[in-house]
Scaffold this motif. Structure first.
Motif, PDB file in Angstrom:
ATOM      1  N   GLN A 131      -4.166  11.448   4.601  1.00  0.00           N
ATOM      2  CA  GLN A 131      -2.791  11.927   4.442  1.00  0.00           C
ATOM      3  C   GLN A 131      -1.820  10.784   4.134  1.00  0.00           C
ATOM      4  O   GLN A 131      -0.905  10.931   3.325  1.00  0.00           O
ATOM      5  CB  GLN A 131      -2.339  12.690   5.691  1.00  0.00           C
ATOM      6  CG  GLN A 131      -3.105  13.980   5.909  1.00  0.00           C
ATOM      7  CD  GLN A 131      -3.086  14.873   4.683  1.00  0.00           C
ATOM      8  OE1 GLN A 131      -2.039  15.213   4.146  1.00  0.00           O
ATOM      9  NE2 GLN A 131      -4.271  15.252   4.216  1.00  0.00           N
ATOM     10  N   PHE A 132      -2.052   9.647   4.759  1.00  0.00           N
ATOM     11  CA  PHE A 132      -1.183   8.495   4.533  1.00  0.00           C
ATOM     12  C   PHE A 132      -1.296   7.988   3.101  1.00  0.00           C
ATOM     13  O   PHE A 132      -0.297   7.687   2.458  1.00  0.00           O
ATOM     14  CB  PHE A 132      -1.513   7.387   5.538  1.00  0.00           C
ATOM     15  CG  PHE A 132      -0.534   6.249   5.543  1.00  0.00           C
ATOM     16  CD1 PHE A 132       0.780   6.449   5.924  1.00  0.00           C
ATOM     17  CD2 PHE A 132      -0.930   4.973   5.166  1.00  0.00           C
ATOM     18  CE1 PHE A 132       1.693   5.396   5.927  1.00  0.00           C
ATOM     19  CE2 PHE A 132      -0.036   3.918   5.168  1.00  0.00           C
ATOM     20  CZ  PHE A 132       1.286   4.130   5.552  1.00  0.00           C
ATOM     21  N   THR A 133      -2.526   7.904   2.580  1.00  0.00           N
ATOM     22  CA  THR A 133      -2.681   7.448   1.189  1.00  0.00           C
ATOM     23  C   THR A 133      -2.097   8.464   0.218  1.00  0.00           C
ATOM     24  O   THR A 133      -1.521   8.078  -0.801  1.00  0.00           O
ATOM     25  CB  THR A 133      -4.152   7.140   0.824  1.00  0.00           C
ATOM     26  OG1 THR A 133      -4.955   8.268   1.082  1.00  0.00           O
ATOM     27  CG2 THR A 133      -4.665   5.944   1.587  1.00  0.00           C
ATOM     28  N   ASN A 134      -2.211   9.754   0.521  1.00  0.00           N
ATOM     29  CA  ASN A 134      -1.578  10.762  -0.340  1.00  0.00           C
ATOM     30  C   ASN A 134      -0.063  10.622  -0.330  1.00  0.00           C
ATOM     31  O   ASN A 134       0.582  10.795  -1.371  1.00  0.00           O
ATOM     32  CB  ASN A 134      -1.991  12.169   0.074  1.00  0.00           C
ATOM     33  CG  ASN A 134      -3.399  12.500  -0.360  1.00  0.00           C
ATOM     34  OD1 ASN A 134      -3.904  11.958  -1.339  1.00  0.00           O
ATOM     35  ND2 ASN A 134      -4.050  13.383   0.376  1.00  0.00           N
ATOM     36  N   LEU A 135       0.506  10.310   0.817  1.00  0.00           N
ATOM     37  CA  LEU A 135       1.951  10.078   0.908  1.00  0.00           C
ATOM     38  C   LEU A 135       2.359   8.904   0.018  1.00  0.00           C
ATOM     39  O   LEU A 135       3.342   8.998  -0.740  1.00  0.00           O
ATOM     40  CB  LEU A 135       2.352   9.812   2.363  1.00  0.00           C
ATOM     41  CG  LEU A 135       3.819   9.484   2.624  1.00  0.00           C
ATOM     42  CD1 LEU A 135       4.679  10.720   2.397  1.00  0.00           C
ATOM     43  CD2 LEU A 135       3.999   8.961   4.043  1.00  0.00           C
ATOM     44  N   ILE A 136       1.604   7.825   0.088  1.00  0.00           N
ATOM     45  CA  ILE A 136       1.895   6.658  -0.754  1.00  0.00           C
ATOM     46  C   ILE A 136       1.742   7.009  -2.228  1.00  0.00           C
ATOM     47  O   ILE A 136       2.625   6.724  -3.045  1.00  0.00           O
ATOM     48  CB  ILE A 136       0.980   5.465  -0.384  1.00  0.00           C
ATOM     49  CG1 ILE A 136       1.300   4.961   1.026  1.00  0.00           C
ATOM     50  CG2 ILE A 136       1.139   4.331  -1.401  1.00  0.00           C
ATOM     51  CD1 ILE A 136       0.293   3.959   1.567  1.00  0.00           C
ATOM     52  N   LYS A 137       0.631   7.649  -2.579  1.00  0.00           N
ATOM     53  CA  LYS A 137       0.390   8.022  -3.980  1.00  0.00           C
ATOM     54  C   LYS A 137       1.506   8.886  -4.535  1.00  0.00           C
ATOM     55  O   LYS A 137       1.969   8.667  -5.655  1.00  0.00           O
ATOM     56  CB  LYS A 137      -0.939   8.782  -4.120  1.00  0.00           C
ATOM     57  CG  LYS A 137      -2.153   7.930  -4.005  1.00  0.00           C
ATOM     58  CD  LYS A 137      -3.402   8.792  -4.147  1.00  0.00           C
ATOM     59  CE  LYS A 137      -4.638   7.963  -3.934  1.00  0.00           C
ATOM     60  NZ  LYS A 137      -5.861   8.711  -4.195  1.00  0.00           N
ATOM     61  N   ASN A 138       1.932   9.875  -3.760  1.00  0.00           N
ATOM     62  CA  ASN A 138       2.964  10.794  -4.241  1.00  0.00           C
ATOM     63  C   ASN A 138       4.342  10.159  -4.326  1.00  0.00           C
ATOM     64  O   ASN A 138       5.201  10.649  -5.056  1.00  0.00           O
ATOM     65  CB  ASN A 138       2.989  12.053  -3.377  1.00  0.00           C
ATOM     66  CG  ASN A 138       1.745  12.886  -3.566  1.00  0.00           C
ATOM     67  OD1 ASN A 138       1.148  12.911  -4.639  1.00  0.00           O
ATOM     68  ND2 ASN A 138       1.324  13.570  -2.509  1.00  0.00           N
ATOM     69  N   ASN A 139       4.553   9.067  -3.605  1.00  0.00           N
ATOM     70  CA  ASN A 139       5.828   8.360  -3.700  1.00  0.00           C
ATOM     71  C   ASN A 139       5.818   7.287  -4.782  1.00  0.00           C
ATOM     72  O   ASN A 139       6.809   7.095  -5.470  1.00  0.00           O
ATOM     73  CB  ASN A 139       6.222   7.765  -2.348  1.00  0.00           C
ATOM     74  CG  ASN A 139       6.793   8.821  -1.437  1.00  0.00           C
ATOM     75  OD1 ASN A 139       7.856   9.358  -1.700  1.00  0.00           O
ATOM     76  ND2 ASN A 139       6.080   9.164  -0.382  1.00  0.00           N
TER      77      ASN A 139
END
Length: 187
Positions: A73-81
């Motif tokens: 979830q954390f990497t998805n947050l970074i990717k989407n930002n």
């Protein structure tokens, strides 16, 4: 400066990706797929239970599962930002790459590199006092992450940042885990 770094990053990926060959493609498609790593996870769970027993080892395994969920979830947050295009979708270089898969999500940071490093470093920190060869697990995230370059779906910076992020998160996570472990099992 940043433009030069991005340019070098793209050129390095094109070079590394083009080292691949049809002969090795099936191997790297297996390596990049998490399901094929299941025996390694089962072995780690076995070592954890063997080294710490069902109760304490079970809490450690639960911590590993939570770690993977958090990391994903954390990497998805970074990717989407950050929203960096994957190499296979980057119009500047996509025609220069050998791509065998075509993910559409964003590239920075590599979830494969982050999560596998996070998991592996945490496992080493947990099991280093029980098994002297546990450090060999650190080869797994390197091989796993390289598969993403081979397949042309991540840039070297994505991989490097993922490894650094994973190692950092593992140490932070381990710090807090030890506090909980001490309170419930050693205190």
């Amino acid at each position: 400066m940043l433009d030069n770094l991005i340019h070098l990053d793209k050129n390095l990926l094109v070079f590394l990706n083009n080292l691949g060959s049809e002969q090795w493609d099936p191997f790297w498609l297996v390596i990049t797929n998490q399901i094929y790593w299941s025996p390694l996870f089962i072995f780690i769970f076995y070592l954890t239970i063997k080294g710490y027993g069902w109760k304490r080892g079970g809490i450690m395994i639960l911590s590993m599962i939570l770690l993977v969920a958090f990391s994903d979830q954390f990497t998805n947050l970074i990717k989407n930002n950050v929203q960096r295009l994957r190499p296979n979708n980057d119009p500047e270089i996509m025609h220069l790459l050998r791509t065998l898969i075509n993910p559409q999500s964003y590239s920075f940071t590599s979830g494969h590199a982050t999560t596998s490093t996070f998991f592996s470093v945490f496992v080493v920190l947990l099991l280093k006092d029980k098994y002297k060869y546990i450090y060999f697990i650190l080869f797994w995230p390197l091989i796993f992450a390289y598969s993403r370059l081979y397949l042309g779906v991540h840039f070297p910076i994505d991989i490097s940042a993922g490894i650094i992020l994973g190692a950092t998160l593992a140490n932070i996570y381990y710090f807090f885990f030890k506090k909980i472990d001490k309170r419930f099992f050693l205190g």
